[in-house]
Design an enzyme around this catalytic site. Structure first.
Site, PDB file in Angstrom:
ATOM      1  N   LYS A 188      70.963 119.663  29.771  1.00 54.37           N
ATOM      2  CA  LYS A 188      70.601 118.421  30.492  1.00 54.37           C
ATOM      3  C   LYS A 188      71.841 117.569  30.794  1.00 54.37           C
ATOM      4  CE  LYS A 188      66.497 119.921  30.657  1.00 54.37           C
ATOM      5  NZ  LYS A 188      65.313 119.697  29.883  1.00 54.37           N
TER       6      LYS A 188
HETATM    7  C1  PLP Z   1      63.920 120.154  29.489  1.00 60.07           C
HETATM    8  C2  PLP Z   1      62.640 119.581  29.950  1.00 60.07           C
HETATM    9  C3  PLP Z   1      61.617 119.228  29.071  1.00 60.07           C
HETATM   10  C4  PLP Z   1      61.618 119.584  27.608  1.00 60.07           C
HETATM   11  O1  PLP Z   1      62.721 119.187  26.934  1.00 60.07           O
HETATM   12  P1  PLP Z   1      63.149 119.971  25.559  1.00 60.07           P
HETATM   13  O2  PLP Z   1      64.237 119.098  25.038  1.00 60.07           O
HETATM   14  O3  PLP Z   1      63.608 121.318  25.976  1.00 60.07           O
HETATM   15  O4  PLP Z   1      61.966 120.013  24.688  1.00 60.07           O
HETATM   16  C5  PLP Z   1      60.514 118.582  29.570  1.00 60.07           C
HETATM   17  N1  PLP Z   1      60.390 118.332  30.877  1.00 60.07           N
HETATM   18  C6  PLP Z   1      61.328 118.704  31.772  1.00 60.07           C
HETATM   19  C7  PLP Z   1      61.132 118.390  33.207  1.00 60.07           C
HETATM   20  C8  PLP Z   1      62.482 119.355  31.340  1.00 60.07           C
HETATM   21  O5  PLP Z   1      63.397 119.735  32.224  1.00 60.07           O
END
Ligand code: PLP
Length: 398
Positions: A188
């Site tokens: 992210k």
């Molecule tokens: C990455 C992501 C999640 C989940 O996040 P995690 O930290 O992997 O649990 C939820 N929604 C979206 C749109 C994402 O890209």
């Protein structure tokens, strides 16, 4: 061929002296739990300040962020939340754990985002909230969504896991609805390996979310108890220290992503059959990834042809993003939940769990035409120029 930086390792991340310094302080303090330490608290304070939100609550993942947001609404089993079929499973599984029925709205094929119209088409007497996902960092067109929600009186949760510091009408994404959810997962905009955070201006929701992260134990209350069913979803101080250093770099990192994305878009947008990312009127993209839309009526072989051509020159282009809408995964298609019970699907109206493909023309068309290019804060002008050159070569012929 240039080797592109990857956000899965040091080449595509900015993790260094700042993170190590805070991490060392955390380790030497001997306090690694956020219930006693300073780093997670400081992260929450600075995150809330950066977004101009009243409260931020850190948690173990983006999935946990969605879970505590949904849990804070305290819904009844069988209640419905309208959401998108083009998202991470971490944004959907928490609903099922809370006994809530995810009702999938179709998406705009040009963004793969839900719209006020696709949400309106799925409203029912059991609708209690909507989750909007700002996919790839492109804001959902929020004004009509907020108008619809106001008209029907339900809260909007923003899944901003891919949209750190994106904006809509001058407001940061995540602060427009009642709750905004973010992820610090490895890939992210900022990362502590795993982790998440939610923001809200609502004191009551903030308290419920903080309780949900802490087994609903009323830390600091005169007579604390475990008030309701909840989990330990805390971020550790180790993660908090790294995330705090990352947060302080976030504005510059997003600014850099934007300028590189604009350079890339500018270099290929004249190519016939290709569409570059476009934020809605009054909104600003934050480019988690760089999606391209390839029109198979113009580009022979469509998204598969371009993906193959780019992969041949070491550009890891991913056709069709998640490959299929979430309702085609076994969790939903076979209702694999708790034992053989199929709960909470057993509480759903047939209409809410009707996943006929004819309901989702936008989702299928959008997935068929999207090609996701990697993107991160270490992409330089040279990298994007190489990518643009290879796209042009593939589409115009050498
Ligand atoms: C990455 C992501 C999640 C989940 O996040 P995690 O930290 O992997 O649990 C939820 N929604 C979206 C749109 C994402 O890209």
């Amino acid at each position: 061929m240039t080797h592109l930086p990857s956000d899965q390792n040091a080449s595509g991340r900015d993790l260094g002296a700042e993170e190590l310094a805070l991490l060392e302080t955390a380790v030497r303090s001997g306090t690694l739990t956020s219930t006693k330490g300073q780093f997670v608290a400081q992260l929450e304070q600075e995150f809330a300040e950066l977004l101009g939100a009243g409260h931020a609550v850190a948690c173990a993942s983006g999935s946990a962020a969605v879970h505590i947001a949904v849990a804070a609404l305290d819904l009844e089993p069988g209640d419905e939340i309208i959401t998108t079929p083009i998202t991470d499973m971490g944004a959907l599984a928490p609903l099922l754990f809370q006994g809530v029925i995810p009702v999938f709205a179709d998406v705009d094929p040009a963004t793969l985002n839900v719209t006020a119209d696709t949400i309106a088409a799925r409203l029912s007497p059991r609708t209690r909230a909507v989750i909007v996902t700002h996919l790839f960092g492109c804001p959902v067109d929020m004004a009509p969504v907020m108008a619809l929600a106001g008209e029907h009186g339900f809260p909007v949760i923003e899944d901003a896991a891919q949209a750190f510091l994106a904006e809509s009408q001058g407001a940061p994404i995540g602060t427009i609805g009642s709750i905004g959810c973010f992820s610090f997962q490895q890939g992210k905009h900022m990362t502590s390996g795993e982790g998440g955070i939610v923001v809200t201006d609502d004191d009551g929701l903030a308290r419920r979310m903080r309780l949900f992260v802490n087994k609903a134990w009323g830390y600091g209350d005169p007579q604390p108890d475990h008030y309701f069913l909840a989990l330990n979803y805390r971020l550790t101080e180790l993660q908090g220290a790294v995330a705090l250093a990352q947060l302080r770099k976030l504005p510059a990192a997003v600014k850099h992503r934007r300028s590189m994305a604009e350079r890339l878009a500018g270099a290929v947008e004249d190519l016939p059959g290709l569409s570059t990312p476009r934020a809605p009127e009054g909104a600003v993209h934050s480019y988690w990834r760089f999606p391209l839309w390839v029109d198979p009526a113009v580009v022979d072989g469509g998204v598969d042809y371009l993906a193959r051509a780019l992969r041949e020159v070491d550009i890891p282009a991913a056709p069709r993003y998640i490959q299929k809408p979430a309702f085609e995964t076994q969790v939903f298609a076979e209702q694999n939940t708790f034992g053989s019970s199929r709960w909470p699907f057993t509480l759903a109206d047939p209409e809410a769990v009707d996943y006929s493909p004819s309901r989702y023309p936008g989702a299928y068309q959008g997935l068929d035409q999207v090609l996701v290019l990697p993107f991160n804060e270490q992409f330089t002008a040279e990298h994007v120029d190489v990518i643009a050159g290879e796209i042009r070569a593939a589409l115009e012929g050498r």
